[in-house]
Motif scaffolding. Structure first.
Motif, PDB file in Angstrom:
ATOM      1  N   MET A   1      21.456 -37.937 -25.620  1.00  0.00           N
ATOM      2  CA  MET A   1      21.037 -37.963 -24.245  1.00  0.00           C
ATOM      3  C   MET A   1      19.902 -36.961 -24.066  1.00  0.00           C
ATOM      4  SD  MET A   1      23.049 -37.508 -20.655  1.00  0.00           S
ATOM      5  CE  MET A   1      24.099 -38.838 -21.134  1.00  0.00           C
ATOM      6  N   LEU A   2      18.904 -37.373 -23.338  1.00  0.00           N
ATOM      7  CA  LEU A   2      17.745 -36.548 -23.056  1.00  0.00           C
ATOM      8  C   LEU A   2      17.884 -35.926 -21.671  1.00  0.00           C
ATOM      9  CD1 LEU A   2      14.886 -35.677 -23.962  1.00  0.00           C
ATOM     10  CD2 LEU A   2      14.029 -37.748 -22.841  1.00  0.00           C
ATOM     11  N   TRP A   3      17.820 -34.603 -21.620  1.00  0.00           N
ATOM     12  CA  TRP A   3      17.898 -33.874 -20.359  1.00  0.00           C
ATOM     13  C   TRP A   3      16.520 -33.332 -20.027  1.00  0.00           C
ATOM     14  CZ3 TRP A   3      22.342 -33.519 -17.471  1.00  0.00           C
ATOM     15  CH2 TRP A   3      23.514 -33.933 -18.094  1.00  0.00           C
ATOM     16  N   LEU A   4      16.101 -33.470 -18.779  1.00  0.00           N
ATOM     17  CA  LEU A   4      14.795 -32.985 -18.364  1.00  0.00           C
ATOM     18  C   LEU A   4      14.667 -31.479 -18.587  1.00  0.00           C
ATOM     19  CD1 LEU A   4      12.022 -33.414 -17.193  1.00  0.00           C
ATOM     20  CD2 LEU A   4      13.030 -33.382 -14.910  1.00  0.00           C
ATOM     21  N   SER A   5      15.704 -30.728 -18.293  1.00  0.00           N
ATOM     22  CA  SER A   5      15.643 -29.276 -18.493  1.00  0.00           C
ATOM     23  C   SER A   5      15.386 -28.940 -19.961  1.00  0.00           C
ATOM     24  CB  SER A   5      16.932 -28.612 -18.017  1.00  0.00           C
ATOM     25  OG  SER A   5      18.055 -29.130 -18.701  1.00  0.00           O
ATOM     26  N   GLU A   6      15.970 -29.690 -20.872  1.00  0.00           N
ATOM     27  CA  GLU A   6      15.764 -29.476 -22.299  1.00  0.00           C
ATOM     28  C   GLU A   6      14.318 -29.786 -22.697  1.00  0.00           C
ATOM     29  OE1 GLU A   6      17.345 -31.651 -26.276  1.00  0.00           O
ATOM     30  OE2 GLU A   6      18.877 -31.081 -24.820  1.00  0.00           O
ATOM     31  N   VAL A   7      13.774 -30.866 -22.153  1.00  0.00           N
ATOM     32  CA  VAL A   7      12.382 -31.226 -22.425  1.00  0.00           C
ATOM     33  C   VAL A   7      11.458 -30.107 -21.965  1.00  0.00           C
ATOM     34  CG1 VAL A   7      10.508 -32.819 -21.841  1.00  0.00           C
ATOM     35  CG2 VAL A   7      12.785 -33.712 -22.329  1.00  0.00           C
ATOM     36  N   LEU A   8      11.702 -29.581 -20.778  1.00  0.00           N
ATOM     37  CA  LEU A   8      10.865 -28.510 -20.243  1.00  0.00           C
ATOM     38  C   LEU A   8      10.978 -27.235 -21.077  1.00  0.00           C
ATOM     39  CD1 LEU A   8      11.502 -29.090 -16.445  1.00  0.00           C
ATOM     40  CD2 LEU A   8       9.371 -29.537 -17.692  1.00  0.00           C
ATOM     41  N   LEU A   9      12.158 -26.912 -21.552  1.00  0.00           N
ATOM     42  CA  LEU A   9      12.337 -25.725 -22.392  1.00  0.00           C
ATOM     43  C   LEU A   9      11.650 -25.887 -23.746  1.00  0.00           C
ATOM     44  CD1 LEU A   9      16.055 -24.751 -21.718  1.00  0.00           C
ATOM     45  CD2 LEU A   9      14.019 -23.431 -21.119  1.00  0.00           C
TER      46      LEU A   9
ATOM     47  N   SER B   1       1.162 -29.771 -16.475  1.00  0.00           N
ATOM     48  CA  SER B   1       1.063 -30.732 -15.375  1.00  0.00           C
ATOM     49  C   SER B   1       2.154 -31.790 -15.479  1.00  0.00           C
ATOM     50  CB  SER B   1      -0.307 -31.416 -15.382  1.00  0.00           C
ATOM     51  OG  SER B   1      -0.414 -32.275 -16.507  1.00  0.00           O
ATOM     52  N   PHE B   2       2.359 -32.459 -14.378  1.00  0.00           N
ATOM     53  CA  PHE B   2       3.333 -33.549 -14.339  1.00  0.00           C
ATOM     54  C   PHE B   2       2.881 -34.683 -15.255  1.00  0.00           C
ATOM     55  CE2 PHE B   2       5.266 -37.366 -12.552  1.00  0.00           C
ATOM     56  CZ  PHE B   2       6.594 -36.967 -12.498  1.00  0.00           C
ATOM     57  N   GLU B   3       1.594 -34.931 -15.307  1.00  0.00           N
ATOM     58  CA  GLU B   3       1.056 -35.991 -16.172  1.00  0.00           C
ATOM     59  C   GLU B   3       1.386 -35.716 -17.641  1.00  0.00           C
ATOM     60  OE1 GLU B   3      -3.203 -38.008 -17.423  1.00  0.00           O
ATOM     61  OE2 GLU B   3      -3.087 -36.818 -15.595  1.00  0.00           O
ATOM     62  N   GLN B   4       1.262 -34.473 -18.066  1.00  0.00           N
ATOM     63  CA  GLN B   4       1.622 -34.117 -19.438  1.00  0.00           C
ATOM     64  C   GLN B   4       3.111 -34.338 -19.677  1.00  0.00           C
ATOM     65  OE1 GLN B   4       0.268 -30.054 -19.690  1.00  0.00           O
ATOM     66  NE2 GLN B   4      -1.723 -30.663 -20.548  1.00  0.00           N
ATOM     67  N   LEU B   5       3.923 -34.010 -18.698  1.00  0.00           N
ATOM     68  CA  LEU B   5       5.364 -34.225 -18.803  1.00  0.00           C
ATOM     69  C   LEU B   5       5.670 -35.704 -18.972  1.00  0.00           C
ATOM     70  CD1 LEU B   5       8.326 -33.340 -18.656  1.00  0.00           C
ATOM     71  CD2 LEU B   5       8.118 -33.434 -16.156  1.00  0.00           C
ATOM     72  N   GLU B   6       5.013 -36.548 -18.217  1.00  0.00           N
ATOM     73  CA  GLU B   6       5.218 -37.995 -18.344  1.00  0.00           C
ATOM     74  C   GLU B   6       4.944 -38.460 -19.774  1.00  0.00           C
ATOM     75  OE1 GLU B   6       4.384 -40.230 -14.215  1.00  0.00           O
ATOM     76  OE2 GLU B   6       2.633 -39.171 -15.016  1.00  0.00           O
ATOM     77  N   LYS B   7       3.901 -37.948 -20.376  1.00  0.00           N
ATOM     78  CA  LYS B   7       3.552 -38.333 -21.756  1.00  0.00           C
ATOM     79  C   LYS B   7       4.637 -37.916 -22.731  1.00  0.00           C
ATOM     80  CE  LYS B   7      -1.388 -38.329 -20.883  1.00  0.00           C
ATOM     81  NZ  LYS B   7      -2.670 -37.677 -21.103  1.00  0.00           N
ATOM     82  N   VAL B   8       5.201 -36.731 -22.536  1.00  0.00           N
ATOM     83  CA  VAL B   8       6.288 -36.261 -23.404  1.00  0.00           C
ATOM     84  C   VAL B   8       7.515 -37.157 -23.234  1.00  0.00           C
ATOM     85  CG1 VAL B   8       7.906 -34.361 -23.844  1.00  0.00           C
ATOM     86  CG2 VAL B   8       5.471 -33.882 -23.499  1.00  0.00           C
ATOM     87  N   ILE B   9       7.823 -37.534 -22.010  1.00  0.00           N
ATOM     88  CA  ILE B   9       8.983 -38.403 -21.755  1.00  0.00           C
ATOM     89  C   ILE B   9       8.790 -39.752 -22.436  1.00  0.00           C
ATOM     90  CG2 ILE B   9      10.305 -39.608 -19.957  1.00  0.00           C
ATOM     91  CD1 ILE B   9      10.799 -36.545 -20.089  1.00  0.00           C
ATOM     92  N   VAL B  10       7.592 -40.295 -22.381  1.00  0.00           N
ATOM     93  CA  VAL B  10       7.295 -41.569 -23.060  1.00  0.00           C
ATOM     94  C   VAL B  10       7.544 -41.423 -24.557  1.00  0.00           C
ATOM     95  CG1 VAL B  10       5.425 -43.137 -23.717  1.00  0.00           C
ATOM     96  CG2 VAL B  10       5.667 -42.431 -21.346  1.00  0.00           C
TER      97      VAL B  10
ATOM     98  N   ASN C   1       9.107 -27.744 -24.381  1.00  0.00           N
ATOM     99  CA  ASN C   1       7.672 -27.957 -24.205  1.00  0.00           C
ATOM    100  C   ASN C   1       7.151 -27.025 -23.123  1.00  0.00           C
ATOM    101  OD1 ASN C   1       7.113 -30.577 -25.891  1.00  0.00           O
ATOM    102  ND2 ASN C   1       9.036 -30.907 -24.805  1.00  0.00           N
ATOM    103  N   HIS C   2       7.398 -25.735 -23.296  1.00  0.00           N
ATOM    104  CA  HIS C   2       7.054 -24.745 -22.278  1.00  0.00           C
ATOM    105  C   HIS C   2       5.546 -24.610 -22.040  1.00  0.00           C
ATOM    106  CE1 HIS C   2       6.032 -21.946 -25.502  1.00  0.00           C
ATOM    107  NE2 HIS C   2       7.110 -22.406 -26.111  1.00  0.00           N
ATOM    108  N   ASP C   3       4.733 -25.228 -22.894  1.00  0.00           N
ATOM    109  CA  ASP C   3       3.285 -25.162 -22.736  1.00  0.00           C
ATOM    110  C   ASP C   3       2.726 -26.256 -21.821  1.00  0.00           C
ATOM    111  OD1 ASP C   3       4.079 -27.040 -24.655  1.00  0.00           O
ATOM    112  OD2 ASP C   3       2.169 -26.912 -25.726  1.00  0.00           O
ATOM    113  N   LEU C   4       3.580 -27.118 -21.298  1.00  0.00           N
ATOM    114  CA  LEU C   4       3.116 -28.164 -20.388  1.00  0.00           C
ATOM    115  C   LEU C   4       2.541 -27.537 -19.124  1.00  0.00           C
ATOM    116  CD1 LEU C   4       6.033 -30.752 -20.629  1.00  0.00           C
ATOM    117  CD2 LEU C   4       3.800 -30.869 -21.731  1.00  0.00           C
TER     118      LEU C   4
END
Length: 63
Positions: free
Chosen positions: A1-9, A16-25, A11-14
């Motif tokens: 399972m993918l948790w948004l908080s884990e993605v943010l931790l 913008s929201f657009e960059q976050l979308e790319k990581v989620i993809v 990828n702490h160098d993100l």
């Protein structure tokens, strides 16, 4: 399972929201089956409909 908080931790160098979308993809393409949004993204450009947008990019897997 993918948790948004884990993605943010992880990828702490993100910056913008657009960059976050790319990581989620990318995570979706790697085979993640489930995505949980347990925190709001901390970016200035985070839109009001951020949950719908992240869900859309996660489920599309073709972006």
């Amino acid at each position: 399972m993918l948790w948004l908080s884990e993605v943010l931790l992880q990828n702490h160098d993100l910056e913008s929201f657009e960059q976050l979308e790319k990581v989620i993809v990318e995570k979706a393409k790697e085979g993640e089956m489930f995505f949980r949004m347990d925190v709001k993204p901390p970016f200035q450009d985070t839109p009001a409909n951020w949950e719908e947008r992240l869900e859309a990019v996660f489920t599309s897997r073709t972006n």
